[in-house]
Design an enzyme around this catalytic site. Structure first.
Site, mmCIF file in Angstrom:
data_model
loop_
_atom_site.group_PDB
_atom_site.id
_atom_site.type_symbol
_atom_site.label_atom_id
_atom_site.label_comp_id
_atom_site.label_asym_id
_atom_site.label_seq_id
_atom_site.Cartn_x
_atom_site.Cartn_y
_atom_site.Cartn_z
ATOM 1 N N VAL A 62 0.203 45.300 -13.049
ATOM 2 C CA VAL A 62 -0.506 46.557 -13.295
ATOM 3 C C VAL A 62 -1.932 46.533 -12.766
ATOM 4 C CG1 VAL A 62 0.897 47.089 -15.318
ATOM 5 C CG2 VAL A 62 -1.290 45.885 -15.618
ATOM 6 N N SER A 140 -8.976 47.330 -29.514
ATOM 7 C CA SER A 140 -9.088 46.152 -30.372
ATOM 8 C C SER A 140 -10.214 46.374 -31.366
ATOM 9 C CB SER A 140 -9.392 44.909 -29.527
ATOM 10 O OG SER A 140 -9.824 43.819 -30.315
ATOM 11 N N TYR A 153 -13.590 40.281 -23.102
ATOM 12 C CA TYR A 153 -12.534 40.983 -23.827
ATOM 13 C C TYR A 153 -13.096 42.225 -24.520
ATOM 14 C CZ TYR A 153 -8.548 41.599 -27.015
ATOM 15 O OH TYR A 153 -7.477 42.093 -27.706
ATOM 16 N N ALA A 154 -14.251 42.058 -25.192
ATOM 17 C CA ALA A 154 -14.852 43.188 -25.908
ATOM 18 C C ALA A 154 -15.238 44.303 -24.944
ATOM 19 C CB ALA A 154 -16.078 42.718 -26.689
ATOM 20 N N ALA A 155 -15.762 43.934 -23.777
ATOM 21 C CA ALA A 155 -16.132 44.947 -22.783
ATOM 22 C C ALA A 155 -14.909 45.734 -22.337
ATOM 23 C CB ALA A 155 -16.798 44.274 -21.588
ATOM 24 N N SER A 156 -13.801 45.025 -22.114
ATOM 25 C CA SER A 156 -12.591 45.708 -21.659
ATOM 26 C C SER A 156 -12.043 46.641 -22.730
ATOM 27 C CB SER A 156 -11.531 44.686 -21.245
ATOM 28 O OG SER A 156 -11.003 43.986 -22.351
ATOM 29 N N LYS A 157 -12.074 46.206 -23.982
ATOM 30 C CA LYS A 157 -11.501 47.014 -25.055
ATOM 31 C C LYS A 157 -12.413 48.173 -25.442
ATOM 32 C CE LYS A 157 -7.693 44.728 -25.323
ATOM 33 N NZ LYS A 157 -6.419 45.352 -24.923
ATOM 34 N N ILE A 186 -3.139 40.209 -36.284
ATOM 35 C CA ILE A 186 -1.693 40.349 -36.381
ATOM 36 C C ILE A 186 -1.060 38.981 -36.136
ATOM 37 C CG2 ILE A 186 0.324 41.597 -35.578
ATOM 38 C CD1 ILE A 186 -1.899 43.410 -36.721
#
Length: 260
Positions: A62, A140, A153-157, A186
């Site tokens: 993707v 997230s 990760y935080a930037a992407s979410k 989870i």
């Protein structure tokens, strides 16, 4: 008689994505399960098909805009329609903020953020033609509060939140709804290394009003609702699935440092 519902689920060969695939199958949907893990994906699709489900595995990346368009076209060809897209494909990297290199930042953004945008763009013509579409993106908790060692990760979410809202506004005129979920902690096989760590478990559960981890099936159930006819007036929403964690007072419950 209402048409059979059809869905594309990226990252569908593992974790929360696969839980969504199984939820849709249980409802009788025809599903295109997309993943880069072709061998695993084909095996899972065959196992589900042998049980009577209509599941089509589509291998593809993707992060490539052209491949995303090809995935959507292949899905349309085998499904006949595209009613639902769930963007569950994602990666995570844990690195101190001062040590994040461009290769890590670009890789995480490319999968989590760009891949989501590319797949939304790819399905839009099919959904617009039918004037019927429901998209759910994976954000997230890290889109809502800060935590150490998860800058990329935080930037992407965080970007997913704004992508979701922008597309919800832009595409409502085409009959396309776009929502997002922000799962909390989870319990999955992939996360068991962290979730079963005693110190980590105590810290997280002490911050979670319900006092437990979530289950993949609970995330899938919320996504099922957001993509259903019952949610026909819901769009642009970013919905936490976290046992009340984000509702707590951050001064009493400071963000925990994730354990790899």
């Amino acid at each position: 008689m209402e048409k059979r519902r059809t869905a594309i689920v990226t990252g569908g060969a593992s974790g929360l994505g696969h839980a969504v695939v199984k939820r849709f199958i249980d409802k009788g949907y025809a599903v295109a399960m997309v993943d880069v893990a072709e061998e695993k994906g084909k095996e899972l699709a065959n196992q589900l098909s042998e049980k009577g489900a209509e599941v089509h595995f589509i291998g593809g990346d993707v992060t490539d805009q052209g491949q995303a368009r090809d995935i959507a076209k292949r899905a349309f060809d085998v499904l006949g329609d595209i009613h639902i897209l769930v963007n569950a494909a994602g990666i995570i990297r844990r690195t101190p903020a001062t040590d994040v290199k461009d290769t890590e930042l670009l890789a995480v953004l490319q999968v989590n953020l760009n891949g989501t945008v590319y797949m939304c763009q790819a399905v839009q013509p099919y959904m617009a033609q039918a004037e019927d579409g429901a998209i759910v993106n994976f954000s997230s908790m890290l889109a809502h509060y800060g935590s150490e060692n998860l800058l990329s990760y935080a930037a992407s979410k965080g970007g997913i939140v704004q992508v979701t809202k922008s597309l919800a506004v832009s595409w409502a005129k085409y009959g396309i709804r776009v929502n997002s979920v922000s799962p909390g902690y989870i319990e999955t096989p992939l996360s068991s290394g962290a979730t079963q760590n005693p110190a980590f478990r105590e810290r997280i559960l002490s911050r979670t009003p319900q006092g437990r981890y979530g289950k993949p099936e609970e995330v899938a159930a919320v996504i099922d609702f957001l993509t259903s006819r019952e949610a026909s007036f819901v769009t642009g929403v970013v919905l936490p699935i976290d046992g009340g964690l984000l509702a707590g007072d951050p001064m009493l419950y400071p963000p925990a440092t994730p354990i790899a």
